[in-house]
Design an enzyme around this catalytic site. Sequence first.
Site, short mmCIF file in Angstrom:
data_model
loop_
_atom_site.label_atom_id
_atom_site.label_comp_id
_atom_site.label_asym_id
_atom_site.label_seq_id
_atom_site.Cartn_x
_atom_site.Cartn_y
_atom_site.Cartn_z
N TYR A 80 0.83 -1.18 0.00
CA TYR A 80 -0.03 -0.05 0.03
C TYR A 80 0.69 1.33 0.16
O TYR A 80 0.71 2.19 -0.81
CB TYR A 80 -0.74 0.03 1.33
CG TYR A 80 -1.94 1.31 1.20
CD1 TYR A 80 -2.66 1.37 0.36
CD2 TYR A 80 -1.59 2.21 2.28
CE1 TYR A 80 -3.60 2.57 0.38
CE2 TYR A 80 -2.53 3.40 2.52
CZ TYR A 80 -3.29 3.48 1.34
OH TYR A 80 -3.94 4.72 1.55
N LYS A 82 1.03 4.35 -2.82
CA LYS A 82 1.15 5.50 -2.81
C LYS A 82 2.31 6.58 -3.06
O LYS A 82 2.26 7.79 -3.46
CB LYS A 82 0.24 5.64 -1.21
CG LYS A 82 -0.76 5.36 -0.79
CD LYS A 82 -1.99 6.12 -2.05
CE LYS A 82 -3.43 5.49 -1.72
NZ LYS A 82 -4.31 6.38 -2.61
#
Length: 282
Positions: free
Chosen positions: A164, A168
């Site tokens: 994750y 990002k």
Amino acid sequence: MAGSEPRDSSWAARFGAYALVTGASDGIGRALAVDLAGRGQNLVLVARRGPVLDALAADLRGTRGIDVRVLALDLAAPDAIWTLAAATETLDIGLLVTAAGYGRSGPFLSADRDGETDMLAVNCRAVLECTHVFAGRMAARGRGGIVLLSSLVAFQGVPHAATYAASKAWVQAFAEGIAPELAGRGVSVLAAAPGPVRTGFGARAGMTMAAADSPDAVARAILAALGRRRTVRPGRLSKVLGWGLATLPRPLRSTIMGRIMKGMTAEADGEQTDRDATREAA
């Protein structure tokens, strides 16, 4: 409605008649859609959960008197961008908000591999494809804005949220790279890097958050920065954590963020989060 701004006649003139918001069924995406509706901008709302979008669209049509289109799409699907491009071909979309997100917490080796690759499809590939389509249209008109949802975790690797955070980081670097290119074409690009936010995302990703900012406050800060900055850390926690970590060496930042993430992880190490439950409005 909470988070709405007074109707702004200049907003549509600056960013076009329509805004397209992915991840509009929940959290920051929903808050941004509500705020934009308050400014008088028509909307195209995109998420997997069609009935939730339909209810939001009906509410905004009734309270704001705007046109709201709904597209129930899974952005992880390889053909989603073609459906989206075709459905919006005749609309003057001058603002793109990519708020759809997919996250999980826990050790990388306990993760479902298909879930991790789906995360990249939503968080990276779909962002790239949507941006390429709509930035091209905006540049041809000579005006527009793009908001890409980065994160506080984008500025270092984060144990217990490795994929994750990496996704990002890609969004953050992508936004920083295209912003100078598109500025000369009349298109403003903003990377928004919030910290913990009170949405359903944390619960679905297997995290508990003792402190978090409200989606409405984060949405207001994002739109206030659009056209003025290229990166914004919306919300009190994002600013505090960002400033606190900024002067530290990157490996130390990674260690600290990993401890924070592990502390927020509700599941035990080695226990896998249901990947369908971790999809946030995608």
